[in-house]
Enzyme design. Structure first.
Site, PDB file in Angstrom:
ATOM      1  N   TYR A  56       0.805  -1.224   0.000  1.00 18.17           N
ATOM      2  CA  TYR A  56       0.000   0.000   0.000  1.00 18.17           C
ATOM      3  C   TYR A  56       0.839   1.276   0.000  1.00 18.17           C
ATOM      4  O   TYR A  56       0.328   2.349  -0.312  1.00 18.17           O
ATOM      5  CB  TYR A  56      -0.927   0.030   1.219  1.00 18.17           C
ATOM      6  CG  TYR A  56      -1.830  -1.163   1.358  1.00 18.17           C
ATOM      7  CD1 TYR A  56      -2.195  -1.939   0.250  1.00 18.17           C
ATOM      8  CD2 TYR A  56      -2.324  -1.541   2.603  1.00 18.17           C
ATOM      9  CE1 TYR A  56      -3.022  -3.049   0.389  1.00 18.17           C
ATOM     10  CE2 TYR A  56      -3.161  -2.644   2.751  1.00 18.17           C
ATOM     11  CZ  TYR A  56      -3.493  -3.395   1.643  1.00 18.17           C
ATOM     12  OH  TYR A  56      -4.309  -4.489   1.788  1.00 18.17           O
ATOM     13  N   HIS A 114       0.542 -11.890   1.999  1.00 25.24           N
ATOM     14  CA  HIS A 114      -0.558 -11.127   1.414  1.00 25.24           C
ATOM     15  C   HIS A 114      -1.478 -11.961   0.527  1.00 25.24           C
ATOM     16  O   HIS A 114      -2.699 -11.777   0.541  1.00 25.24           O
ATOM     17  CB  HIS A 114       0.019  -9.956   0.610  1.00 25.24           C
ATOM     18  CG  HIS A 114      -0.895  -8.782   0.522  1.00 25.24           C
ATOM     19  ND1 HIS A 114      -0.452  -7.482   0.468  1.00 25.24           N
ATOM     20  CD2 HIS A 114      -2.251  -8.690   0.476  1.00 25.24           C
ATOM     21  CE1 HIS A 114      -1.474  -6.655   0.396  1.00 25.24           C
ATOM     22  NE2 HIS A 114      -2.573  -7.362   0.392  1.00 25.24           N
TER      23      HIS A 114
END
Length: 306
Positions: A56, A114
């Site tokens: 991010y 992730h």
């Protein structure tokens, strides 16, 4: 210590006895990052769980928000994630160290893989996942991280980890809301003592307009978002709603002073499964054709330090 760690309703206990706040603030590059919202969540609303990821691109901003909030680091549960291009014994350790540096902390409370996907160039996907998981186990042994887990893993992916692991994942973080409620996966995780955690609990706002959700909200004189988050809480599933607006951050935190009825829960538990926010089919392309971390972030305004 914040009451999220003393009030049993406000946290879950992972299978290694680590307490994890059941309500967190999600952050990502999709939709932008609001520094003021993160500071406000910590300083004014009592949030003690912040979720992010290397991908991010906002870990360094979160470090500044934590410092500005003046909340002690040991009261904040920081979670971040390792992107698949960083999988592997050495690469994962380097990625972890990088996340620690950007977050301004010598340890991380929760570190997740992730996605179960890996670069297409990898010949043995399962072996890479197992080697990467072993690196997380070593980091846990070294007390660099308090809990380790995975994100977006289905049963078949968890089977790969469980085949050789020494530590069963503490968390599996997946999309979760009434319109995407993977009951079989949740049951599997419960059987293995893996805490299921939900992201996109508001379905990026789509669930807020549903007539059934709105009717339950009207009955309780609450907002649709509060109904959705309360439902997650009563299912004992940690939720990490994201918002860049301080008013929404406050509203989302006010879910501990009312209770949904059994009928409410049954209705929400059995909604039509018709909405997927995160399409798995798009992930492989993003892994094989990488863009810079935080590539979707708009200009982030961070107040200058005095």
């Amino acid at each position: 210590m914040a009451d999220v760690y003393t009030n049993p309703e406000k946290h879950v206990v992972l299978h290694n006895n680590v307490k994890m706040p059941i309500l967190g603030l999600g952050t990502s590059h999709n939709g932008g990052y609001s520094h003021s919202a993160v500071v406000y969540a910590l300083k004014e609303c009592g949030y003690r769980h912040i979720d992010t990821a290397k991908r991010y691109g906002c870990e360094a901003y979160i470090a500044k928000a934590v410092k500005e909030s003046e909340v002690p680091r040991d009261e904040i549960f920081l979670a971040t994630k390792c992107w698949p291009t960083d999988y592997g014994t050495i690469a994962t350790r380097n990625a972890f160290n990088g996340s620690c540096e950007r977050l301004g902390s010598d340890y991380i409370d929760l570190y997740l893989l992730h996605w179960p996907d890996v670069p297409s160039s990898v010949s043995d996907r399962n072996r890479l996942l197992q080697e990467t998981w072993r690196t997380l186990e070593v980091l846990l042994d070294e007390e660099r991280v308090r809990a380790i887990g995975v994100s977006n893993f289905l049963e078949r992916h968890l089977d790969v980890i469980l085949e050789e692991c020494s530590v069963v994942p503490h968390i599996n973080q997946c999309e979760f809301h009434p319109f995407n409620n993977p009951k079989q996966l949740r049951e599997y995780c419960a059987e293995k003592k893996i805490q299921f955690e939900g992201y996109s609990p508001l379905a990026k706002g789509y669930a807020l307009a549903d007539s059934t959700v709105k009717a339950i909200a009207k009955l309780h004189r609450r907002s649709p978002s509060q109904i959705l988050l309360r439902w997650s809480l009563q299912n004992r599933i940690p939720a990490i709603p994201k918002s860049t607006k301080v008013q929404r951050v406050m509203e989302n935190g006010q879910i501990f002073d009312f209770t949904l009825t059994e009928e409410d829960n049954e209705i929400l538990d059995n909604m039509a499964q018709k909405l997927t926010i995160m399409e798995r089919s798009t992930i492989q392309h993003k892994i094989d054709n990488p863009l810079p971390d935080g590539y979707k972030l708009k200009l982030v305004k961070i107040p200058a330090e005095p």
